[in-house]
Each structure stands twice: as C-alpha cells, then as structure tokens.
Design a protein around this motif. Structure first.
Motif, PDB file in Angstrom:
ATOM      1  N   GLN A 162       0.814  -1.217   0.000  1.00 19.09           N
ATOM      2  CA  GLN A 162       0.000   0.000   0.000  1.00 19.09           C
ATOM      3  C   GLN A 162       0.851   1.273   0.000  1.00 19.09           C
ATOM      4  O   GLN A 162       0.331   2.363   0.145  1.00 19.09           O
ATOM      5  CB  GLN A 162      -0.892   0.001   1.247  1.00 19.09           C
ATOM      6  CG  GLN A 162      -1.911  -1.127   1.260  1.00 19.09           C
ATOM      7  CD  GLN A 162      -2.884  -1.042   0.086  1.00 19.09           C
ATOM      8  OE1 GLN A 162      -3.439   0.023  -0.176  1.00 19.09           O
ATOM      9  NE2 GLN A 162      -3.044  -2.148  -0.645  1.00 19.09           N
ATOM     10  N   SER A 163       2.150   1.108  -0.151  1.00 17.73           N
ATOM     11  CA  SER A 163       3.028   2.278  -0.014  1.00 17.73           C
ATOM     12  C   SER A 163       3.181   3.075  -1.320  1.00 17.73           C
ATOM     13  O   SER A 163       4.013   3.964  -1.408  1.00 17.73           O
ATOM     14  CB  SER A 163       4.412   1.806   0.441  1.00 17.73           C
ATOM     15  OG  SER A 163       4.877   0.803  -0.443  1.00 17.73           O
ATOM     16  N   GLY A 164       2.321   2.743  -2.279  1.00 20.81           N
ATOM     17  CA  GLY A 164       2.397   3.477  -3.529  1.00 20.81           C
ATOM     18  C   GLY A 164       3.433   2.932  -4.494  1.00 20.81           C
ATOM     19  O   GLY A 164       3.651   3.486  -5.578  1.00 20.81           O
ATOM     20  N   GLU A 165       4.063   1.870  -4.114  1.00 21.35           N
ATOM     21  CA  GLU A 165       5.055   1.276  -5.013  1.00 21.35           C
ATOM     22  C   GLU A 165       4.345   0.647  -6.211  1.00 21.35           C
ATOM     23  O   GLU A 165       3.236   0.159  -6.093  1.00 21.35           O
ATOM     24  CB  GLU A 165       5.860   0.187  -4.281  1.00 21.35           C
ATOM     25  CG  GLU A 165       6.676   0.735  -3.116  1.00 21.35           C
ATOM     26  CD  GLU A 165       7.221  -0.382  -2.252  1.00 21.35           C
ATOM     27  OE1 GLU A 165       8.276  -0.942  -2.597  1.00 21.35           O
ATOM     28  OE2 GLU A 165       6.565  -0.697  -1.235  1.00 21.35           O
ATOM     29  N   ARG A 166       5.014   0.595  -7.297  1.00 21.24           N
ATOM     30  CA  ARG A 166       4.454  -0.041  -8.494  1.00 21.24           C
ATOM     31  C   ARG A 166       5.040  -1.435  -8.605  1.00 21.24           C
ATOM     32  O   ARG A 166       6.260  -1.606  -8.620  1.00 21.24           O
ATOM     33  CB  ARG A 166       4.820   0.786  -9.751  1.00 21.24           C
ATOM     34  CG  ARG A 166       4.067   0.375 -10.997  1.00 21.24           C
ATOM     35  CD  ARG A 166       4.296   1.386 -12.120  1.00 21.24           C
ATOM     36  NE  ARG A 166       5.694   1.399 -12.564  1.00 21.24           N
ATOM     37  CZ  ARG A 166       6.186   0.556 -13.484  1.00 21.24           C
ATOM     38  NH1 ARG A 166       5.408  -0.359 -14.031  1.00 21.24           N
ATOM     39  NH2 ARG A 166       7.458   0.654 -13.859  1.00 21.24           N
ATOM     40  N   VAL A 167       4.143  -2.414  -8.643  1.00 21.45           N
ATOM     41  CA  VAL A 167       4.601  -3.810  -8.742  1.00 21.45           C
ATOM     42  C   VAL A 167       4.909  -4.102 -10.197  1.00 21.45           C
ATOM     43  O   VAL A 167       4.056  -3.937 -11.075  1.00 21.45           O
ATOM     44  CB  VAL A 167       3.542  -4.773  -8.204  1.00 21.45           C
ATOM     45  CG1 VAL A 167       4.002  -6.218  -8.380  1.00 21.45           C
ATOM     46  CG2 VAL A 167       3.259  -4.490  -6.721  1.00 21.45           C
ATOM     47  N   THR A 168       6.104  -4.564 -10.420  1.00 20.41           N
ATOM     48  CA  THR A 168       6.531  -4.791 -11.795  1.00 20.41           C
ATOM     49  C   THR A 168       6.733  -6.259 -12.109  1.00 20.41           C
ATOM     50  O   THR A 168       6.918  -6.637 -13.249  1.00 20.41           O
ATOM     51  CB  THR A 168       7.864  -4.077 -12.041  1.00 20.41           C
ATOM     52  OG1 THR A 168       8.836  -4.583 -11.099  1.00 20.41           O
ATOM     53  CG2 THR A 168       7.719  -2.564 -11.872  1.00 20.41           C
ATOM     54  N   GLY A 169       6.714  -7.102 -11.083  1.00 19.99           N
ATOM     55  CA  GLY A 169       6.927  -8.513 -11.358  1.00 19.99           C
ATOM     56  C   GLY A 169       6.757  -9.344 -10.103  1.00 19.99           C
ATOM     57  O   GLY A 169       6.369  -8.849  -9.040  1.00 19.99           O
ATOM     58  N   ALA A 170       7.036 -10.633 -10.229  1.00 21.23           N
ATOM     59  CA  ALA A 170       6.918 -11.542  -9.091  1.00 21.23           C
ATOM     60  C   ALA A 170       8.042 -12.555  -9.151  1.00 21.23           C
ATOM     61  O   ALA A 170       8.597 -12.824 -10.222  1.00 21.23           O
ATOM     62  CB  ALA A 170       5.581 -12.247  -9.104  1.00 21.23           C
ATOM     63  N   ALA A 171       8.367 -13.107  -7.996  1.00 23.41           N
ATOM     64  CA  ALA A 171       9.402 -14.133  -7.938  1.00 23.41           C
ATOM     65  C   ALA A 171       9.041 -15.110  -6.808  1.00 23.41           C
ATOM     66  O   ALA A 171       8.292 -14.778  -5.903  1.00 23.41           O
ATOM     67  CB  ALA A 171      10.771 -13.514  -7.683  1.00 23.41           C
ATOM     68  N   MET A 172       9.614 -16.316  -6.933  1.00 19.00           N
ATOM     69  CA  MET A 172       9.401 -17.302  -5.866  1.00 19.00           C
ATOM     70  C   MET A 172      10.730 -17.960  -5.575  1.00 19.00           C
ATOM     71  O   MET A 172      11.481 -18.319  -6.498  1.00 19.00           O
ATOM     72  CB  MET A 172       8.376 -18.351  -6.289  1.00 19.00           C
ATOM     73  CG  MET A 172       8.144 -19.434  -5.237  1.00 19.00           C
ATOM     74  SD  MET A 172       6.926 -20.654  -5.776  1.00 19.00           S
ATOM     75  CE  MET A 172       5.421 -19.765  -5.479  1.00 19.00           C
ATOM     76  N   THR A 173      11.035 -18.096  -4.274  1.00 16.61           N
ATOM     77  CA  THR A 173      12.274 -18.749  -3.868  1.00 16.61           C
ATOM     78  C   THR A 173      11.941 -19.802  -2.801  1.00 16.61           C
ATOM     79  O   THR A 173      10.824 -19.850  -2.295  1.00 16.61           O
ATOM     80  CB  THR A 173      13.272 -17.739  -3.266  1.00 16.61           C
ATOM     81  OG1 THR A 173      12.624 -17.073  -2.167  1.00 16.61           O
ATOM     82  CG2 THR A 173      13.720 -16.705  -4.283  1.00 16.61           C
ATOM     83  N   ILE A 174      12.940 -20.610  -2.527  1.00 13.77           N
ATOM     84  CA  ILE A 174      12.798 -21.573  -1.432  1.00 13.77           C
ATOM     85  C   ILE A 174      13.593 -21.030  -0.257  1.00 13.77           C
ATOM     86  O   ILE A 174      14.796 -20.787  -0.356  1.00 13.77           O
ATOM     87  CB  ILE A 174      13.312 -22.964  -1.847  1.00 13.77           C
ATOM     88  CG1 ILE A 174      12.456 -23.501  -2.999  1.00 13.77           C
ATOM     89  CG2 ILE A 174      13.266 -23.919  -0.658  1.00 13.77           C
ATOM     90  CD1 ILE A 174      12.950 -24.821  -3.561  1.00 13.77           C
ATOM     91  N   GLU A 175      12.868 -20.812   0.855  1.00 14.48           N
ATOM     92  CA  GLU A 175      13.474 -20.163   2.013  1.00 14.48           C
ATOM     93  C   GLU A 175      13.289 -21.043   3.271  1.00 14.48           C
ATOM     94  O   GLU A 175      12.570 -22.052   3.243  1.00 14.48           O
ATOM     95  CB  GLU A 175      12.784 -18.810   2.252  1.00 14.48           C
ATOM     96  CG  GLU A 175      12.874 -17.850   1.086  1.00 14.48           C
ATOM     97  CD  GLU A 175      14.303 -17.335   0.846  1.00 14.48           C
ATOM     98  OE1 GLU A 175      15.116 -17.373   1.802  1.00 14.48           O
ATOM     99  OE2 GLU A 175      14.614 -16.913  -0.290  1.00 14.48           O
ATOM    100  N   PRO A 176      13.932 -20.628   4.370  1.00 16.88           N
ATOM    101  CA  PRO A 176      13.627 -21.323   5.634  1.00 16.88           C
ATOM    102  C   PRO A 176      12.126 -21.259   5.925  1.00 16.88           C
ATOM    103  O   PRO A 176      11.439 -20.348   5.478  1.00 16.88           O
ATOM    104  CB  PRO A 176      14.427 -20.545   6.681  1.00 16.88           C
ATOM    105  CG  PRO A 176      15.526 -19.925   5.914  1.00 16.88           C
ATOM    106  CD  PRO A 176      14.963 -19.613   4.535  1.00 16.88           C
ATOM    107  N   ARG A 177      11.624 -22.242   6.725  1.00 13.77           N
ATOM    108  CA  ARG A 177      10.175 -22.382   6.905  1.00 13.77           C
ATOM    109  C   ARG A 177       9.516 -21.113   7.452  1.00 13.77           C
ATOM    110  O   ARG A 177       8.373 -20.803   7.103  1.00 13.77           O
ATOM    111  CB  ARG A 177       9.881 -23.563   7.831  1.00 13.77           C
ATOM    112  CG  ARG A 177       8.421 -23.714   8.124  1.00 13.77           C
ATOM    113  CD  ARG A 177       7.867 -25.077   8.076  1.00 13.77           C
ATOM    114  NE  ARG A 177       8.127 -25.908   6.962  1.00 13.77           N
ATOM    115  CZ  ARG A 177       7.278 -26.860   6.517  1.00 13.77           C
ATOM    116  NH1 ARG A 177       6.106 -27.006   7.097  1.00 13.77           N
ATOM    117  NH2 ARG A 177       7.587 -27.633   5.518  1.00 13.77           N
ATOM    118  N   ALA A 178      10.228 -20.352   8.259  1.00 15.50           N
ATOM    119  CA  ALA A 178       9.627 -19.132   8.827  1.00 15.50           C
ATOM    120  C   ALA A 178       9.624 -17.970   7.847  1.00 15.50           C
ATOM    121  O   ALA A 178       9.032 -16.930   8.109  1.00 15.50           O
ATOM    122  CB  ALA A 178      10.383 -18.739  10.087  1.00 15.50           C
ATOM    123  N   GLY A 179      10.267 -18.134   6.702  1.00 17.80           N
ATOM    124  CA  GLY A 179      10.335 -17.054   5.724  1.00 17.80           C
ATOM    125  C   GLY A 179      11.557 -16.175   5.949  1.00 17.80           C
ATOM    126  O   GLY A 179      12.215 -16.242   6.990  1.00 17.80           O
TER     127      GLY A 179
END
Lengths: 193, 182
Positions: A162-179
C-alpha cells in the motif's frame, strides 16, 4: 439359644391381603435391578446418540461454513478476477523437485490484489517453504510464505503493497520455513508483469 | 432352603405361609402396632429373599435366622420412630408381655411350628420370675443391661448375673430344637 426366643410369642394370623403385598414387594425388588439396568442402558444409548448427533452436527456445520467461505472465494475469483477487464493473467511454468508445475497469477490492478494459484509444486523439505515476492520499482517485498507439506494445489489472495510502489513482477524462492526478509534461497521462478 | 437359594418364587410363598404368623406375632409383640408389625413382615421377607445366600445352615437353622431379622427390624422401628419409652411405658402398664407369654392364643394351635412354640414358651415359663423379666426386657424390648437395671431398679451386676443364668438355663432346655422346615 436366644435365637429361638421369638418362638415364645404366640403366632398371629396375617390378614389375607398382606401375603400378596409382601410377595409383590419381595419379587418386585428382585426385578428392580434388572429394570434399572435396562433403563440405564436406554439412557446411556440415548445420551450416546445425542452426543454423537451433537458432534456430527457440529462437524457438519463447521464443514458447511468452510465450504461457504470457499464458495464465496471462488465466486469472488470468478466475478472479480477472471471476468474483470482490469485483471491480467500470467501463467509461469516452474520446475521443482524434478517435476513440472505452474504458478498462475490473476493480477487486479484496480483493486491492487492478486490471486495466485500454484499447481504441481513439489512438497517442501520439513525446514523449508516457498516464499513469493513482489518485485516493485523500489525493490523486493515479501508477499507470502507457503509451506507445502502435501502435493496439492494452493490458492491464495494477496493484497499489493500500500506504499504506492508499483509492482513490476513476481518471484518465488525456497526459504527457511519461517520465511526471509529478502530472497536468499534457490529461485523457483522470476517473471516481469 | 435349597429352593430359596435357587430363587424359586413358590418356595418364598411357602416360607411366607409357614413363618408369617410367627414373624407377625414377634413383630407385634415388640411394636404393639398392627400396621407397623405388618410393615416389618414385608421388610423381613424382602430381606430373607434378597439375602438368603448369606444364610449358612452350618451356623444355625433358618427359623431363628428369620426371627433374628424380625426382632432386629422391629426394634429398629421402635427406636427410629422415637417411641421407645412411650411404647415401653404402655407395655409396662398393660403387662402384656407377661400375659401373652402365660396365656398363648390356643386358636393358633394349627399353625405349623406350634409344638416348637410350646417348647420355647414352656422353657421361658419355667424360668424364675426375676430371670424371665430380664430376658423379656432384653429380647423383646431391646434394652441394654444398664437400661434394664434402671427399669427394674436393680444393680447392673445383678442384671448381668440374672441374664447369664437365664441364658444358661434356656440353652440347656432348648439345645435339642431343630427347624421344622426342610
């Protein structure tokens, strides 16, 4: 000796009706435990049935509520995302754990929300999770952490930053379970929208 | 006895026919109230029917066991209703105990067990008055030794001595008695 003393008293003829009364009492009492046992069985069966019915009804009501929420979500998906002209559909093929799957993003730029569906992703290791990221004009922002323990599709709705940023894409990674606060693990996909 | 223990309801009926006059007679002798005595008869036969398995024939015949239940139940009733002294006074005034023991109702002579009654009655009648009186107060009115002493205005030791003597004499005279029931 004194046990016989009662016989020193002359007998007294009982009234004829006393016999029926006395025998009825004696024999009724003998049967009373059986009647009580039968009554207890009936009561126990009734209580058990009522308890089972209560549990079943509660479980069915919970299931009905869960399904109602899911139906509402699907209606929302169909009405808002799929049919809305402002929605953009992006499907990304992914490969995880040697299998091929896909991530589908319904991006609603008007309401600033995404509906993301993941199919065919390999289940995570016990200490890992998939993490989805928003790529914005000001950097990478965490979107969602998805711990997949079972091999089944996953659907989720996400609100854009909600900070007014413009979303330009998406990505997915594998991280530790807590994120993680920022991407650090293996990349599953990266897409520009 | 075997039939009672086998839960034969006809045996209970036969037992009632045989013993109810004696049970009612004893209960009435203690309570002096027909309705209360009939209640005791009901309680006694219910208890006999339910607890017949507790009776050990090696420890004694059936009739004294039933009479013992009757006496205890009647005395409980007497105490429970708080009429002990009133009844006792009434008994003392009526002198019923002495009269009844000395003048049995001969019209009941056809009742089973009558010969046994005659023997017990005769044994009691042969006791000296002072011994018979303490036995009567102890057995039929449930008085303790000290209560008998107060009632008769006699030393406690005298009461105990007389009870022992009466017990010894009655034991000698009644030792041969057996149940007339099978």
């Amino acid at each position: 000796m004194t046990d016989w003393l009662g016989m020193a008293v002359p007998p007294r003829t009982p009234r004829p009706e006393l016999k029926g009364r006395v025998l009825a009492r004696a024999l009724a009492r003998r049967r009373w435990p059986l009647a009580l046992a039968a009554a207890l069985v009936v009561v126990a069966a009734g209580v058990g049935s009522a308890w089972w019915a209560h549990r079943t009804i509660a479980a069915l009501e919970a299931e009905r509520a869960r399904l109602a929420i899911r139906v509402a979500a699907l209606e929302d998906t169909v009405a808002s995302f799929i049919h809305d002209p402002a929605t953009r559909l992006t499907q990304v093929p992914v490969s995880t754990g040697g299998r091929v799957g896909s991530v589908t993003i319904f991006a609603d730029s008007v309401r600033r929300r995404w509906l993301v569906r993941c199919d065919g992703l390999a289940p995570n290791a016990r200490d890992q999770a998939y993490q989805l990221w928003f790529l914005t004009d000001r950097g990478v922002r965490p979107a969602a952490v998805m711990a997949m323990d079972r091999d089944q599709p996953m659907v989720m709705g996400l609100a854009l930053p909600q900070s007014g940023e413009r979303v330009t894409g998406a990505a997915m990674t594998i991280e530790p379970r807590a994120g993680s606060a920022s991407p650090s693990g293996p990349m599953v996909f990266h897409v520009d929208l | 006895m075997r039939r009672l223990k086998a839960r034969d309801e006809h045996a209970l009926q036969e037992l009632y026919d045989t013993l109810a006059p004696w049970v009612l007679g004893l209960a009435y002798r203690i309570l002096r109230d027909e309705a209360e005595a009939e209640e005791v008869v009901g309680d006694v036969f219910v208890k006999v029917w339910r607890q017949i398995h507790k009776h050990d024939s090696r420890r004694g015949p059936l009739v004294p066991w039933v009479l013992s239940i009757t006496r205890n139940r009647a005395l409980d009733e007497l105490r429970r209703r708080g009429r002990w002294w009133r009844k006792a006074d009434r008994l003392a005034q009526a002198q019923g105990s002495e009269e009844e023991l000395e003048h049995p109702a001969t019209h009941e002579a056809t009742v089973p067990g009558w010969p046994l009654h005659r023997e017990v009655h005769a044994a009691l009648a042969t006791l000296p008055d002072e011994l018979r009186r303490v036995v009567t107060l102890a057995y039929f009115e449930g008085l303790s030794h000290s209560q008998i002493a107060r009632r008769l205005r006699q030393p406690l030791g005298t009461v105990k001595t007389r009870l022992r003597a009466a017990h010894r004499k009655l034991t000698e005279q009644l030792a041969h008695l057996e149940d007339w029931l099978e």
